[in-house]
Write a protein that holds these residues in place. Structure first.
Motif, PDB file in Angstrom:
ATOM      1  N   SER A   1     -88.105  29.681 -31.972  1.00  0.00           N
ATOM      2  CA  SER A   1     -87.918  28.761 -33.098  1.00  0.00           C
ATOM      3  C   SER A   1     -87.970  27.302 -32.668  1.00  0.00           C
ATOM      4  O   SER A   1     -87.647  26.409 -33.447  1.00  0.00           O
ATOM      5  CB  SER A   1     -86.573  29.035 -33.780  1.00  0.00           C
ATOM      6  N   TYR A   2     -88.387  27.068 -31.414  1.00  0.00           N
ATOM      7  CA  TYR A   2     -88.451  25.704 -30.891  1.00  0.00           C
ATOM      8  C   TYR A   2     -89.880  25.269 -30.560  1.00  0.00           C
ATOM      9  O   TYR A   2     -90.158  24.082 -30.489  1.00  0.00           O
ATOM     10  CB  TYR A   2     -87.599  25.570 -29.615  1.00  0.00           C
ATOM     11  N   GLY A   3     -90.772  26.226 -30.347  1.00  0.00           N
ATOM     12  CA  GLY A   3     -92.105  25.924 -29.857  1.00  0.00           C
ATOM     13  C   GLY A   3     -93.063  25.382 -30.894  1.00  0.00           C
ATOM     14  O   GLY A   3     -92.743  25.232 -32.081  1.00  0.00           O
ATOM     15  N   CYS A   4     -94.287  25.122 -30.431  1.00  0.00           N
ATOM     16  CA  CYS A   4     -95.334  24.537 -31.264  1.00  0.00           C
ATOM     17  C   CYS A   4     -95.697  25.463 -32.416  1.00  0.00           C
ATOM     18  O   CYS A   4     -95.856  26.667 -32.247  1.00  0.00           O
ATOM     19  CB  CYS A   4     -96.566  24.268 -30.404  1.00  0.00           C
ATOM     20  N   LEU A   5     -95.865  24.875 -33.601  1.00  0.00           N
ATOM     21  CA  LEU A   5     -96.234  25.631 -34.793  1.00  0.00           C
ATOM     22  C   LEU A   5     -97.753  25.715 -34.959  1.00  0.00           C
ATOM     23  O   LEU A   5     -98.254  26.542 -35.719  1.00  0.00           O
ATOM     24  CB  LEU A   5     -95.615  24.976 -36.030  1.00  0.00           C
ATOM     25  N   GLY A   6     -98.484  24.869 -34.275  1.00  0.00           N
ATOM     26  CA  GLY A   6     -99.935  24.975 -34.223  1.00  0.00           C
ATOM     27  C   GLY A   6    -100.712  24.503 -35.439  1.00  0.00           C
ATOM     28  O   GLY A   6    -101.903  24.788 -35.547  1.00  0.00           O
ATOM     29  N   CYS A   7    -100.091  23.786 -36.361  1.00  0.00           N
ATOM     30  CA  CYS A   7    -100.812  23.329 -37.561  1.00  0.00           C
ATOM     31  C   CYS A   7    -101.571  22.017 -37.340  1.00  0.00           C
ATOM     32  O   CYS A   7    -102.432  21.653 -38.134  1.00  0.00           O
ATOM     33  CB  CYS A   7     -99.851  23.173 -38.735  1.00  0.00           C
ATOM     34  N   GLY A   8    -101.230  21.311 -36.270  1.00  0.00           N
ATOM     35  CA  GLY A   8    -101.993  20.110 -35.924  1.00  0.00           C
ATOM     36  C   GLY A   8    -101.587  18.821 -36.586  1.00  0.00           C
ATOM     37  O   GLY A   8    -102.428  17.928 -36.752  1.00  0.00           O
ATOM     38  N   ASP A   9    -100.321  18.663 -36.963  1.00  0.00           N
ATOM     39  CA  ASP A   9     -99.880  17.374 -37.518  1.00  0.00           C
ATOM     40  C   ASP A   9    -100.079  16.251 -36.510  1.00  0.00           C
ATOM     41  O   ASP A   9    -100.373  15.105 -36.881  1.00  0.00           O
ATOM     42  CB  ASP A   9     -98.400  17.444 -37.910  1.00  0.00           C
ATOM     43  N   CYS A  10     -99.915  16.573 -35.232  1.00  0.00           N
ATOM     44  CA  CYS A  10    -100.083  15.576 -34.168  1.00  0.00           C
ATOM     45  C   CYS A  10    -101.528  15.095 -34.103  1.00  0.00           C
ATOM     46  O   CYS A  10    -101.801  13.910 -33.865  1.00  0.00           O
ATOM     47  CB  CYS A  10     -99.645  16.148 -32.827  1.00  0.00           C
TER      48      CYS A  10
ATOM     49  N   VAL B   1     -97.339  17.453 -23.827  1.00  0.00           N
ATOM     50  CA  VAL B   1     -96.910  18.526 -24.727  1.00  0.00           C
ATOM     51  C   VAL B   1     -95.964  19.440 -23.969  1.00  0.00           C
ATOM     52  O   VAL B   1     -96.367  20.136 -23.042  1.00  0.00           O
ATOM     53  CB  VAL B   1     -98.122  19.325 -25.242  1.00  0.00           C
ATOM     54  N   ARG B   2     -94.710  19.444 -24.369  1.00  0.00           N
ATOM     55  CA  ARG B   2     -93.703  20.236 -23.665  1.00  0.00           C
ATOM     56  C   ARG B   2     -93.543  21.623 -24.295  1.00  0.00           C
ATOM     57  O   ARG B   2     -92.449  22.051 -24.669  1.00  0.00           O
ATOM     58  CB  ARG B   2     -92.375  19.487 -23.637  1.00  0.00           C
ATOM     59  N   CYS B   3     -94.640  22.302 -24.404  1.00  0.00           N
ATOM     60  CA  CYS B   3     -94.636  23.701 -24.838  1.00  0.00           C
ATOM     61  C   CYS B   3     -95.852  24.372 -24.213  1.00  0.00           C
ATOM     62  O   CYS B   3     -96.984  23.908 -24.413  1.00  0.00           O
ATOM     63  CB  CYS B   3     -94.694  23.812 -26.359  1.00  0.00           C
ATOM     64  N   ASN B   4     -95.613  25.407 -23.455  1.00  0.00           N
ATOM     65  CA  ASN B   4     -96.701  26.129 -22.796  1.00  0.00           C
ATOM     66  C   ASN B   4     -96.824  27.549 -23.339  1.00  0.00           C
ATOM     67  O   ASN B   4     -97.452  28.407 -22.724  1.00  0.00           O
ATOM     68  CB  ASN B   4     -96.480  26.161 -21.282  1.00  0.00           C
ATOM     69  N   GLY B   5     -96.204  27.767 -24.493  1.00  0.00           N
ATOM     70  CA  GLY B   5     -96.222  29.108 -25.082  1.00  0.00           C
ATOM     71  C   GLY B   5     -97.496  29.378 -25.836  1.00  0.00           C
ATOM     72  O   GLY B   5     -97.533  29.300 -27.074  1.00  0.00           O
ATOM     73  N   SER B   6     -98.543  29.696 -25.116  1.00  0.00           N
ATOM     74  CA  SER B   6     -99.828  29.988 -25.739  1.00  0.00           C
ATOM     75  C   SER B   6     -99.770  31.318 -26.481  1.00  0.00           C
ATOM     76  O   SER B   6     -98.770  32.042 -26.429  1.00  0.00           O
ATOM     77  CB  SER B   6    -100.924  30.030 -24.677  1.00  0.00           C
TER      78      SER B   6
ATOM     79  N   ARG C   1    -108.201  26.134 -29.479  1.00  0.00           N
ATOM     80  CA  ARG C   1    -108.279  27.326 -30.317  1.00  0.00           C
ATOM     81  C   ARG C   1    -107.819  28.588 -29.578  1.00  0.00           C
ATOM     82  O   ARG C   1    -107.290  29.513 -30.191  1.00  0.00           O
ATOM     83  CB  ARG C   1    -109.708  27.514 -30.814  1.00  0.00           C
ATOM     84  N   GLU C   2    -108.030  28.628 -28.270  1.00  0.00           N
ATOM     85  CA  GLU C   2    -107.656  29.811 -27.498  1.00  0.00           C
ATOM     86  C   GLU C   2    -106.145  29.903 -27.292  1.00  0.00           C
ATOM     87  O   GLU C   2    -105.559  30.973 -27.439  1.00  0.00           O
ATOM     88  CB  GLU C   2    -108.367  29.806 -26.150  1.00  0.00           C
ATOM     89  N   THR C   3    -105.527  28.779 -26.946  1.00  0.00           N
ATOM     90  CA  THR C   3    -104.087  28.783 -26.677  1.00  0.00           C
ATOM     91  C   THR C   3    -103.258  28.536 -27.932  1.00  0.00           C
ATOM     92  O   THR C   3    -102.086  28.908 -27.992  1.00  0.00           O
ATOM     93  CB  THR C   3    -103.724  27.721 -25.628  1.00  0.00           C
ATOM     94  N   GLY C   4    -103.861  27.876 -28.939  1.00  0.00           N
ATOM     95  CA  GLY C   4    -103.115  27.529 -30.141  1.00  0.00           C
ATOM     96  C   GLY C   4    -102.192  26.339 -29.937  1.00  0.00           C
ATOM     97  O   GLY C   4    -101.316  26.081 -30.764  1.00  0.00           O
ATOM     98  N   LEU C   5    -102.396  25.598 -28.842  1.00  0.00           N
ATOM     99  CA  LEU C   5    -101.532  24.465 -28.506  1.00  0.00           C
ATOM    100  C   LEU C   5    -102.330  23.162 -28.494  1.00  0.00           C
ATOM    101  O   LEU C   5    -103.532  23.168 -28.220  1.00  0.00           O
ATOM    102  CB  LEU C   5    -100.899  24.671 -27.125  1.00  0.00           C
ATOM    103  N   PRO C   6    -101.676  22.043 -28.751  1.00  0.00           N
ATOM    104  CA  PRO C   6    -102.363  20.749 -28.674  1.00  0.00           C
ATOM    105  C   PRO C   6    -102.571  20.330 -27.227  1.00  0.00           C
ATOM    106  O   PRO C   6    -101.753  20.628 -26.355  1.00  0.00           O
ATOM    107  CB  PRO C   6    -101.406  19.793 -29.398  1.00  0.00           C
ATOM    108  N   GLU C   7    -103.672  19.653 -26.979  1.00  0.00           N
ATOM    109  CA  GLU C   7    -103.974  19.140 -25.651  1.00  0.00           C
ATOM    110  C   GLU C   7    -104.275  17.658 -25.740  1.00  0.00           C
ATOM    111  O   GLU C   7    -105.019  17.218 -26.618  1.00  0.00           O
ATOM    112  CB  GLU C   7    -105.169  19.880 -25.038  1.00  0.00           C
ATOM    113  N   VAL C   8    -103.692  16.877 -24.822  1.00  0.00           N
ATOM    114  CA  VAL C   8    -103.858  15.429 -24.822  1.00  0.00           C
ATOM    115  C   VAL C   8    -105.009  15.046 -23.901  1.00  0.00           C
ATOM    116  O   VAL C   8    -105.086  15.510 -22.761  1.00  0.00           O
ATOM    117  CB  VAL C   8    -102.564  14.732 -24.360  1.00  0.00           C
TER     118      VAL C   8
END
Length: 287
Positions: A139-148, A104-109, A161-168
């Motif tokens: 306008s480039y970062g993760c939207l956090g809705c979880g389509d992935c 995941v190339r977004c670290n903007g928690s 849930r804490e960062t709002g980002l997907p984790e692999v």
């Protein structure tokens, strides 16, 4: 009685003629299928994820049997071991490929990317991306809705849930690429898993100018180019205000990590760095 007998004989004759016609048609229009296709399909994982580039495991098996070489053909779910079995079955050489992994190339928690508004629409990244920039200034970062997350058949990616980002989840990821296709912002990328699962990559896809990026996200790439100048292997390029590390050239020296002023470069599964000794203190002690 004679009428019944005549009817039975007539129906029997008609059935016989139809059966004969069907038999002749089946022989005339029969399509030969190489039995090896079924044999290859049988040992495939039947994930039908499309990660191989073909329409399911059946399509991949058909392509392997009909090809003269397995070059360019690889099942990400089964890996090299499976391709070796297929090559042995077909009498071909297996295409060796390094294991891949989704990153995941977004670290903007949530703490590093301040929210400017609240999205109250359909819980879908694809829909949200089509409607507006997002809940933050980036306008480039993760939207956090979880389509992935919904796209993954292997339960290998989850939303934190804490960062709002997907984790692999590394042990579950098969590098099928479903999450890559599902992300409308293209923040998920397949990269080489790396020796001992060690990787170095730019965790940002923001192409805005440095001042704009810094305001939107504390860990966004500002395009300063320090990493490019520091890399001794020319593995880092800078384009459209965004740095990118070529994993084919990267030697994992991690010099770029040390000079990045935004902490945008991620280093995974490395041992802790040794604390640097204070040269002034050492010199005074020797004196």
């Amino acid at each position: 009685m004679n009428l019944i007998l005549i009817a039975v004989l007539s129906l029997g004759a008609i059935a016989l003629v139809i059966a004969l016609i069907l038999y002749v048609a089946s022989k005339k229009f029969a399509v030969y299928e190489d039995p090896r296709i079924a044999q290859v399909a049988e040992i495939l994982p039947q994930a039908n994820c499309g990660g191989c580039g073909y329409p399911g495991c059946g399509g991949f098996a058909d392509a392997c049997v009909k090809a003269n070489t397995l070059d360019g053909k690889f099942c990400p779910v089964g890996g090299s071991e499976l391709m070796t079995r297929i090559a042995s079955l077909l009498g071909l050489d297996a295409d060796t490929a390094e294991p891949m992994l989704a990153v995941v190339r977004c670290n903007g928690s949530c703490s590093k990317r301040p929210r400017t508004n609240i999205y109250d629409g359909a819980p879908s990244c694809a829909i949200a991306s089509a409607l507006y920039r997002g809940e933050t200034g980036c306008s480039y970062g993760c939207l956090g809705c979880g389509d992935c997350v919904l796209s993954c058949q292997f339960d290998a990616i989850h939303m934190n849930r804490e960062t709002g980002l997907p984790e692999v989840i590394e042990d579950k990821c098969t590098a099928c690429g479903a999450c890559v296709k599902a992300c409308p912002r293209s923040i998920i990328e397949l990269r080489v898993k790396g020796k001992r699962s060690r990787r170095v990559y730019i965790s940002c896809v923001n192409k805005d100018k440095g001042a704009v990026t810094r305001k939107a996200c504390q860990v966004g790439c500002i395009g300063c180019g320090k990493c490019v100048k520091t890399c001794p292997f020319e593995a880092i390029s800078l384009e459209n205000n965004l740095a990118y590390i070529d994993y084919n050239k990267c030697k994992l020296c991690r010099k770029c990590v040390e000079v990045c002023p935004q902490n945008t470069i991620v280093e995974e599964n490395f041992p802790p760095r040794k604390p640097k000794e204070d040269t002034k203190v050492t010199a005074s002690a020797e004196a």
